[in-house]
Each structure stands twice: as structure tokens, then as C-alpha cells.
Design a protein around this motif. Structure first.
Motif, mmCIF file in Angstrom:
data_model
loop_
_atom_site.group_PDB
_atom_site.id
_atom_site.type_symbol
_atom_site.label_atom_id
_atom_site.label_comp_id
_atom_site.label_asym_id
_atom_site.label_seq_id
_atom_site.Cartn_x
_atom_site.Cartn_y
_atom_site.Cartn_z
ATOM 1 N N GLY A 268 0.792 -1.232 0.000
ATOM 2 C CA GLY A 268 0.000 0.000 0.000
ATOM 3 C C GLY A 268 0.818 1.273 0.000
ATOM 4 N N TRP A 269 1.989 1.238 -0.642
ATOM 5 C CA TRP A 269 2.881 2.388 -0.733
ATOM 6 C C TRP A 269 3.218 2.965 0.640
ATOM 7 N N ASN A 270 3.637 2.082 1.530
ATOM 8 C CA ASN A 270 4.078 2.437 2.876
ATOM 9 C C ASN A 270 5.383 3.237 2.789
ATOM 10 N N GLN A 271 5.310 4.507 3.118
ATOM 11 C CA GLN A 271 6.464 5.387 2.952
ATOM 12 C C GLN A 271 7.655 4.948 3.809
ATOM 13 N N LYS A 272 7.380 4.539 5.021
ATOM 14 C CA LYS A 272 8.460 4.114 5.919
ATOM 15 C C LYS A 272 9.198 2.912 5.345
ATOM 16 N N LEU A 273 8.458 1.933 4.847
ATOM 17 C CA LEU A 273 9.082 0.755 4.260
ATOM 18 C C LEU A 273 9.854 1.126 3.001
ATOM 19 N N GLY A 274 9.288 2.023 2.196
ATOM 20 C CA GLY A 274 9.960 2.440 0.975
ATOM 21 C C GLY A 274 11.316 3.055 1.256
ATOM 22 N N MET A 275 11.380 3.945 2.229
ATOM 23 C CA MET A 275 12.654 4.574 2.565
ATOM 24 C C MET A 275 13.626 3.567 3.156
ATOM 25 N N GLU A 276 13.103 2.600 3.890
ATOM 26 C CA GLU A 276 13.971 1.563 4.458
ATOM 27 C C GLU A 276 14.611 0.735 3.342
ATOM 28 N N MET A 277 13.842 0.436 2.294
ATOM 29 C CA MET A 277 14.398 -0.316 1.168
ATOM 30 C C MET A 277 15.479 0.490 0.451
ATOM 31 N N ILE A 278 15.218 1.781 0.237
ATOM 32 C CA ILE A 278 16.204 2.633 -0.431
ATOM 33 C C ILE A 278 17.483 2.714 0.392
ATOM 34 N N HIS A 279 17.345 2.900 1.693
ATOM 35 C CA HIS A 279 18.526 2.969 2.562
ATOM 36 C C HIS A 279 19.259 1.634 2.597
ATOM 37 N N ILE A 330 -7.914 -1.193 -7.423
ATOM 38 C CA ILE A 330 -6.850 -1.133 -6.405
ATOM 39 C C ILE A 330 -5.821 -0.085 -6.793
ATOM 40 N N LEU A 331 -5.486 -0.049 -8.078
ATOM 41 C CA LEU A 331 -4.549 0.956 -8.571
ATOM 42 C C LEU A 331 -5.055 2.360 -8.279
ATOM 43 N N ASP A 332 -6.328 2.594 -8.531
ATOM 44 C CA ASP A 332 -6.922 3.907 -8.282
ATOM 45 C C ASP A 332 -6.908 4.239 -6.796
ATOM 46 N N MET A 333 -7.200 3.250 -5.954
ATOM 47 C CA MET A 333 -7.206 3.462 -4.503
ATOM 48 C C MET A 333 -5.820 3.818 -3.971
ATOM 49 N N GLN A 334 -4.778 3.242 -4.570
ATOM 50 C CA GLN A 334 -3.415 3.458 -4.091
ATOM 51 C C GLN A 334 -2.747 4.682 -4.721
ATOM 52 N N GLU A 335 -3.380 5.241 -5.725
ATOM 53 C CA GLU A 335 -2.736 6.276 -6.531
ATOM 54 C C GLU A 335 -2.318 7.498 -5.709
ATOM 55 N N LYS A 336 -3.143 7.922 -4.777
ATOM 56 C CA LYS A 336 -2.810 9.097 -3.975
ATOM 57 C C LYS A 336 -1.532 8.865 -3.180
ATOM 58 N N LYS A 337 -1.427 7.688 -2.547
ATOM 59 C CA LYS A 337 -0.232 7.383 -1.754
ATOM 60 C C LYS A 337 0.993 7.254 -2.647
ATOM 61 N N ARG A 338 0.824 6.696 -3.841
ATOM 62 C CA ARG A 338 1.958 6.577 -4.765
ATOM 63 C C ARG A 338 2.474 7.960 -5.148
ATOM 64 N N ARG A 339 1.562 8.862 -5.482
ATOM 65 C CA ARG A 339 1.978 10.217 -5.870
ATOM 66 C C ARG A 339 2.649 10.939 -4.704
ATOM 67 N N GLU A 340 2.121 10.734 -3.506
ATOM 68 C CA GLU A 340 2.718 11.367 -2.328
ATOM 69 C C GLU A 340 4.138 10.871 -2.104
ATOM 70 N N PHE A 341 4.350 9.582 -2.320
ATOM 71 C CA PHE A 341 5.696 9.037 -2.124
ATOM 72 C C PHE A 341 6.656 9.565 -3.186
ATOM 73 N N VAL A 342 6.201 9.601 -4.438
ATOM 74 C CA VAL A 342 7.030 10.118 -5.520
ATOM 75 C C VAL A 342 7.395 11.576 -5.250
ATOM 76 N N LYS A 343 6.425 12.356 -4.780
ATOM 77 C CA LYS A 343 6.678 13.767 -4.457
ATOM 78 C C LYS A 343 7.660 13.888 -3.304
ATOM 79 N N PHE A 344 7.545 12.991 -2.306
ATOM 80 C CA PHE A 344 8.438 13.004 -1.152
ATOM 81 C C PHE A 344 9.888 12.767 -1.564
ATOM 82 N N LEU A 345 10.111 11.898 -2.547
ATOM 83 C CA LEU A 345 11.482 11.599 -3.000
ATOM 84 C C LEU A 345 12.128 12.793 -3.681
ATOM 85 N N HIS A 346 11.302 13.684 -4.249
ATOM 86 C CA HIS A 346 11.857 14.847 -4.920
ATOM 87 C C HIS A 346 12.271 15.917 -3.914
#
Length: 346
Positions: A268-279, A330-346
Motif C-alpha cells: 500500500g505504498w508504505n512510505q516508511k518501508l519504501g525509505m527503508e528499502m532505499i537505505h 486497487i490501482l486507483d485506490m493506491q494512486e494518492k499514496k503513490r503520488r505522495e511518495f514520488v513527491k516526497f522523493l523529490h
């Protein structure tokens, strides 16, 4: 594939002790350990390149599957009907659990170690392409790449192609008088996702992604090509990757992106997990600015939307599985979180 096809093992220096079915294959316990038997109908040249990569990794202590030669020294063995098969060294571990933080981090660490090692020398055709890279025009470089099936398509060309394909699917759907629920929903969501696709298309064309791709080709950097939870096992010795059939010369962050996107979709585009994977990846293999930009561009592109469109266009249009519509929702439901994560990386 059936039990009778196992007679091909008579053409290998193996003593089979027991057999069982695997996923589209047979697994055999032998005097040389566990092996997998699968059908093969691809390019012999491609298979040779794949095994070269596997030997390269094995010699450097990276655990992976390995194609075995038959008694005549060939990688492909034919049965009495002329069907081709390959036999691989295999592993009895469990598949990577996408719900396990430990497995996810372990998979990322393994991938980063693999990327640190995967720079494959001594490919004659590749050396030709690398030597000419700075002296030929773009058209000639494209010609060279097309002649080498183990060099991946550059990101800018891939994204431009996907965007054109999305438009083609939309145009096809609009001509259909009686639309399915999937088609109607796809057309509702299309403007939002197409806006993203076109923005990323402009962005990648203005980036240095093509230069990065050329640099990685010159440096002989190799990707797994299909790095997912299905191709990663864990056993007592740790992680091991299998199924390198799509390995190729490319920007290696593409492997990490594919694994990252699939995990994030399942989580579900968990931001904390995403950053942990990148690190976790950068702990083993730090990323330069160009590679990180490349990763962010890939994440910003609505690839899942394109995948659903591509699957639809290449399948029967008269009957669309309910699962396809569910994936779209499901894609539509997750889209907001995906965009937020992409924006956070910038």
C-alpha cells in the motif's frame, strides 16, 4: 511437460533419486544435488549469454542457479519429439515473503551485492558497440542495440513507447460501441494517468537517462532483468536468485525499481518501508545522482496502468477477467499514496 519427458535426464551425468512437480517444471533430487528440468524454446545465443552471467556470479561467490551441460556439452537437450529442455542447479529454499520486513531487506541487500559484482567483460559484440558509442550517431547506436538482444532498451525510448501504446489502447476502446466495465473504468481514469505519462515522457527526454544508459553499457553492467519475489529464495545459507533468462546490459537501478514497485504495491505504498528499502540498497551500493534521478523517473511513470492496458490489448477483448477490473480499482485506490511518495522523493 510430463513424467515421460524426464528421460532427457539420461543425457546428463546425473543419478536421479526422486522427482516431484514444481511450478511449470520438475524438481529432481540427484547425486549432484537438486536440479530443475524445464522446457526451453528460446535463443541458443541468449541462453549462452545467460549461463555466462551465472558462471561469472558463481565464481565470485554470489549464489544463483546454473545451467548444466549434457554429456555432449550442450545446454539444451531435445526429447524424442524435438522439444527442447534445460536442466538447472536448483535450491530447496522458500520464496521471498513480501509481507516480511526481514525478507524484503534481505532481498534488497542481496540485489545490491549482486549489482556490485555484475560487470561482465569479454563480450566481442558488446566491445564493438562500446568502442563505437562516442563516434557514431544515435541511429547507428540504435542499430547496434537491436542486433544485441542482451542490451536493454534505454529508458527514454521505453517510456515513449509505453505512452504511445496507452494512446493506442484508449483509441481502440473509444471505438467500441458496447464497452465492458473494465473499458469504461479505464477510460474514466485515462486522463489522469495519461497526464502523468506525458509529463514523465517530457522529463525523461530532458534528463541524462540516455547518457547514463550508454555509460552502463560501456561499463558492462548487467541486470537480473526479472528480479521479483518469485525469483528469490531463502534457505539456511541466505538469499539466492534464480531465473536469469532476462538478464541484460542495462542501468542496474532498473532491477531495484521493479522489485521496489511490486513490494510497494503489495504494501500500500508504505512510505516508511519504501525509505527503508532505499537505505538498505544504498548501505551496500550507494547511488549517484544520475541513478537516483533515473529511479525517481521510473517511479513517477504510471507503469501499472500501462501494464493493465497492455495485458488488455494483447488478450481476448470479448471476455475480460473480473480480476483485471479489481486491479484497476486497487490501482486507483493506491494512486494518492503513490503520488505522495514520488513527491516526497523529490
Amino acid at each position: 511437460m510430463n513424467e515421460k519427458d524426464l528421460v532427457i535426464l539420461e543425457q546428463y551425468d546425473l543419478h536421479v533419486q526422486s522427482t516431484r512437480r514444481g511450478r511449470g517444471s520438475f524438481l529432481c533430487d540427484t547425486d549432484r544435488g537438486l536440479v530443475q528440468v524445464t522446457e526451453f524454446s528460446g535463443s541458443q545465443e541468449r541462453l549462452f549469454f545467460q549461463n555466462r552471467v551465472l558462471f561469472f556470479l558463481t565464481e565470485r561467490g554470489i549464489r544463483c542457479d546454473l545451467l548444466l551441460e549434457n554429456t555432449e556439452g550442450n545446454l539444451v537437450t531435445s526429447d524424442r519429439y524435438g522439444n527442447g529442455y534445460v536442466v538447472k542447479k536448483w535450491f530447496s529454499g522458500r520464496e521471498c515473503d513480501t509481507k516480511s520486513r526481514e525478507d524484503i531487506v534481505g532481498a534488497v541487500h542481496y540485489l545490491a551485492r549482486l549489482h556490485n559484482v555484475l560487470r561482465l567483460p569479454e563480450i566481442q559484440e558488446f566491445q564493438m558497440a562500446a568502442a563505437q558509442t562516442d563516434e557514431t550517431d544515435t541511429a547507428e547506436e540504435k542499430k547496434i542495440r537491436k542486433n544485441l538482444e542482451y542490451i536493454a532498451e534505454p529508458l527514454d525510448e521505453e517510456i515513449e513507447r509505453h505512452t504511445k501504446e496507452l494512446k493506442k489502447v484508449r483509441n481502440f476502446m473509444r471505438t467500441r460501441k458496447k464497452k465492458t466495465a473494465f473499458e469504461s473504468r479505464f477510460l474514466e481514469l485515462y486522463p489522469e494517468f495519461m497526464a502523468q505519462a506525458e509529463e514523465v515522457t517530457r522529463r525523461v527526454c530532458a534528463s541524462n537517462s540516455y547518457a547514463l544508459h550508454r555509460q552502463c553499457i560501456r561499463e558492462r553492467r548487467v541486470c537480473h532483468g526479472d528480479y521479483s519475489q518469485h525469483n528469490l529464495f531463502f534457505d539456511r545459507e541466505g538469499a539466492v536468485a534464480v531465473n536469469f533468462a532476462r538478464c541484460c546490459f542495462d542501468v542496474q537501478i532498473s532491477d531495484f525499481y521493479q522489485f521496489f514497485r511490486k513490494i510497494m504495491e503489495k504494501q500500500g505504498w508504505n512510505q516508511k518501508l519504501g525509505m527503508e528499502m532505499i537505505h538498505a540498497y544504498q548501505e551496500v551500493r550507494p547511488l549517484g545522482d544520475a541513478e537516483f534521478e533515473n529511479f525517481c523517473i521510473r517511479l513517477a511513470y504510471p507503469e501499472k496502468f500501462w501494464k493493465l492496458a497492455n495485458h488488455y490489448f494483447n488478450s481476448r477483448k470479448t471476455w475480460i477477467p473480473e480480476k483485471s477490473l479489481q486491479k484497476l480499482e486497487i490501482l486507483d485506490m493506491q494512486e494518492k499514496k503513490r503520488r505522495e511518495f514520488v513527491k516526497f522523493l523529490h
